[in-house]
Design a protein around this motif. Structure first.
Motif, short mmCIF file in Angstrom:
data_model
loop_
_atom_site.label_atom_id
_atom_site.label_comp_id
_atom_site.label_asym_id
_atom_site.label_seq_id
_atom_site.Cartn_x
_atom_site.Cartn_y
_atom_site.Cartn_z
N LEU A 194 -4.02 0.80 -1.31
CA LEU A 194 -3.18 0.75 -2.50
C LEU A 194 -3.85 1.48 -3.65
CD1 LEU A 194 -4.42 -1.49 -4.72
CD2 LEU A 194 -3.52 -3.10 -3.06
N ALA A 195 -3.03 1.83 -4.62
CA ALA A 195 -3.51 2.46 -5.85
C ALA A 195 -2.53 2.12 -6.96
CB ALA A 195 -3.63 3.97 -5.68
N HIS A 196 -2.99 2.25 -8.20
CA HIS A 196 -2.17 1.96 -9.37
C HIS A 196 -1.75 3.28 -10.02
CE1 HIS A 196 -3.84 -2.38 -10.03
NE2 HIS A 196 -3.76 -2.07 -8.74
N PHE A 197 -0.47 3.37 -10.38
CA PHE A 197 0.08 4.58 -10.98
C PHE A 197 0.78 4.24 -12.29
CE2 PHE A 197 -0.37 5.56 -6.54
CZ PHE A 197 -0.64 6.91 -6.48
N ARG A 198 0.68 5.16 -13.23
CA ARG A 198 1.43 5.05 -14.47
C ARG A 198 2.55 6.09 -14.46
NH1 ARG A 198 -0.54 2.20 -18.56
NH2 ARG A 198 -2.70 2.52 -17.86
N VAL A 226 2.17 -0.10 -15.40
CA VAL A 226 1.46 0.33 -14.21
C VAL A 226 2.19 -0.19 -12.97
CG1 VAL A 226 -0.67 0.08 -12.89
CG2 VAL A 226 -0.78 0.49 -15.35
N THR A 227 2.32 0.66 -11.96
CA THR A 227 2.95 0.27 -10.69
C THR A 227 1.90 0.25 -9.59
OG1 THR A 227 5.12 1.16 -11.28
CG2 THR A 227 4.63 0.97 -8.94
N VAL A 228 1.88 -0.85 -8.84
CA VAL A 228 1.00 -0.96 -7.68
C VAL A 228 1.75 -0.41 -6.47
CG1 VAL A 228 -0.28 -2.52 -6.18
CG2 VAL A 228 -0.18 -2.97 -8.63
N LEU A 229 1.19 0.60 -5.84
CA LEU A 229 1.82 1.26 -4.69
C LEU A 229 0.91 1.08 -3.49
CD1 LEU A 229 4.14 3.07 -3.69
CD2 LEU A 229 2.86 5.04 -4.53
N ALA A 230 1.45 0.52 -2.41
CA ALA A 230 0.64 0.22 -1.22
C ALA A 230 1.32 0.72 0.03
CB ALA A 230 0.39 -1.28 -1.11
N GLU A 266 0.91 9.46 -12.75
CA GLU A 266 -0.54 9.51 -13.01
C GLU A 266 -1.22 8.37 -12.26
OE1 GLU A 266 -3.71 8.77 -16.69
OE2 GLU A 266 -1.55 8.48 -16.99
N ARG A 267 -2.10 8.72 -11.34
CA ARG A 267 -2.88 7.68 -10.65
C ARG A 267 -4.02 7.25 -11.54
NH1 ARG A 267 -7.00 7.98 -6.74
NH2 ARG A 267 -6.58 10.18 -6.32
N VAL A 268 -4.12 5.93 -11.80
CA VAL A 268 -5.10 5.43 -12.76
C VAL A 268 -6.22 4.61 -12.10
CG1 VAL A 268 -3.48 5.46 -14.69
CG2 VAL A 268 -3.65 3.41 -13.27
N THR A 269 -6.17 4.48 -10.76
CA THR A 269 -7.26 3.82 -10.04
C THR A 269 -7.56 4.62 -8.78
OG1 THR A 269 -5.86 2.43 -8.63
CG2 THR A 269 -6.45 1.53 -10.78
#
Length: 415
Positions: A194-198, A226-230, A266-269
């Motif tokens: 998973l990663a967090h995106f704005r 922020v959206t968590v995408l997995a 934008e990926r923030v993590t």
């Protein structure tokens, strides 16, 4: 409780782990007159769990309400977790019945927001001593019963005696291992990243889950925009994923039906995850010990139930043992009631989750219900209640629900 009895205990309850389950239990027990030591191995009061769905299912809303956290979550921008689910029959989109009440909800909220919030609430609760930098290294036992813990602290080793020790220390619970409480393990044939995106727009601004049979994916909007995408593919795809993690992750997302525009976000993590995440179940009690949260039962992360069950199990424990933990009842009897309730409420859910973790396509009953839910709003609402863990498997698959789903699918076939 006599003065002599009180002198034998530093606290009524010692809780190992100051995350969701531990903090909730500490607050709810202390409000019922229990003296609580809340131990956390990390020294930072702002520490949080990073690998998480960052979603609290609707079954836990009453616990959030009892804790008084709902206004704070709303102010922090937590997102009410409406959702839609993709299947081969189309999208399942639960909606309220005409003129009916709104659908039950809880929140999507990042653990970096939630964990410090509930830990601060616990620290402010009269009767709770939050002890940071305290790691449980042993159990204090007398006559075959646990009567406290030994902890490594910044000042050295320390024993803390109590009537009850609570393990709220996760799936690899030190309390459970030290007490010799074995875990039943169920293999998970999926891995997850998973990663967090704005600035990642989602259809309707709500959560999306993709049932790709057998692969899975989800996108949950959270606080702070922020959206968590997995992504959760089957393990046969792991070698190719590891060769180019970022490229594989993005390619998987791009290939989703009605995929969110990940390339413009934008990926923030970092992209983080777990390649081996088995499900665990333990008997949640032993003499002088109770387990809550992931220490008692670790589900499959694809269902996003861990946060909700952590909060609920803390509430169940507090309701059953508070009086006895304070010296006003039979603790063993109270623990037995908690264990029976925990097993009755969660074992059916865990059985189905463990079976689906084999990374198989839908079975006939699942095909029946998912197909009907994509075609009928009433069945979709029924599925929403199950996905929110407000009803169990027996109610979800009751004869009336199965008959309705069958009728819906037959009508669709006729049309």
């Amino acid at each position: 409780m006599t003065t002599a009895e009180s002198a034998r205990h530093d606290y009524d309850v010692v809780i190992s782990g100051a995350s969701l389950a531990g903090c909730a239990a500490a607050i709810l027990l202390a409000r019922r007159g229990v003296r609580v030591a809340l131990l956390e191995r990390r020294s930072d009061p702002g520490a949080y769990k990073a690998l998480c769905t960052h979603s609290i299912t609707a079954n836990a809303y009453p616990v959030l309400d009892e804790l008084g956290l709902v206004p704070a979550l709303e102010r922090a921008g937590a997102v009410r977790n409406e959702a839609r689910w993709y299947t081969r029959w189309g999208w399942i989109e639960p909606r309220p019945a005409p003129a009916g009440p709104e659908l039950p909800y809880a929140y999507n909220v990042r653990r970096s927001t939630l964990d410090p919030m509930i830990r601060s609430r616990a620290a402010e609760t009269p009767g709770v001593d939050l002890l940071l930098g305290h790691r449980v290294t042993g159990l204090v036992r007398e006559a075959g019963r646990t009567v406290g813990v030994r902890a490594s602290t910044p000042q050295g080793e320390r024993d803390l005696r109590a009537r009850l020790v609570v393990g709220a220390d996760g799936k690899d619970s030190a309390v459970a291992k030290l007490a010799g409480m074995p875990a039943r393990r169920y293999e998970n044939a999926r891995f997850g990243y998973l990663a967090h995106f704005r600035n990642l727009p989602l259809h309707g601004g709500i959560g999306q889950t993709w049932f790709l049979e057998p692969d899975m994916a989800y996108a949950f909007p959270n606080d702070g925009g922020v959206t968590v995408l997995a992504v959760l593919p089957g393990k046969e795809r792991l070698p190719a994923f590891r060769e180019d993690l970022e490229g594989s992750f993005l390619a998987f997302v791009r290939g989703l039906p009605d995929a969110p525009p990940v390339d413009s976000a934008e990926r923030v993590t970092k992209i983080t995850g777990a390649v081996d995440y088995p499900l665990h179940s333990r008997r949640p009690t032993a003499p002088g010990i109770a387990l809550i949260g992931d220490a008692a039962l670790t589900g499959d992360p694809l269902w996003g139930v861990g946060c909700g069950w952590a909060l609920q199990s803390a509430q169940w424990l507090a309701e059953e043992v508070a009086a006895a933990a304070a010296g006003r009842g039979d603790l063993d009897r109270s623990l037995a009631v908690y264990a029976r309730g925990h097993r009755r409420r969660l074992s059916g859910h865990q059985y189905l989750a463990a079976d689906f973790a084999k990374c198989r396509p839908f079975n006939p009953l699942e095909r029946l219900m998912f197909a009907a839910a994509a075609r009928d709003e009433s069945v979709a609402r029924h599925m929403h209640l199950f996905a929110s863990r407000l009803i169990g498997p027996s109610r979800f698959l009751n004869p009336v629900a199965l008959a309705r789903a069958t009728a819906v699918n037959l009508r669709h076939r006729g049309a």
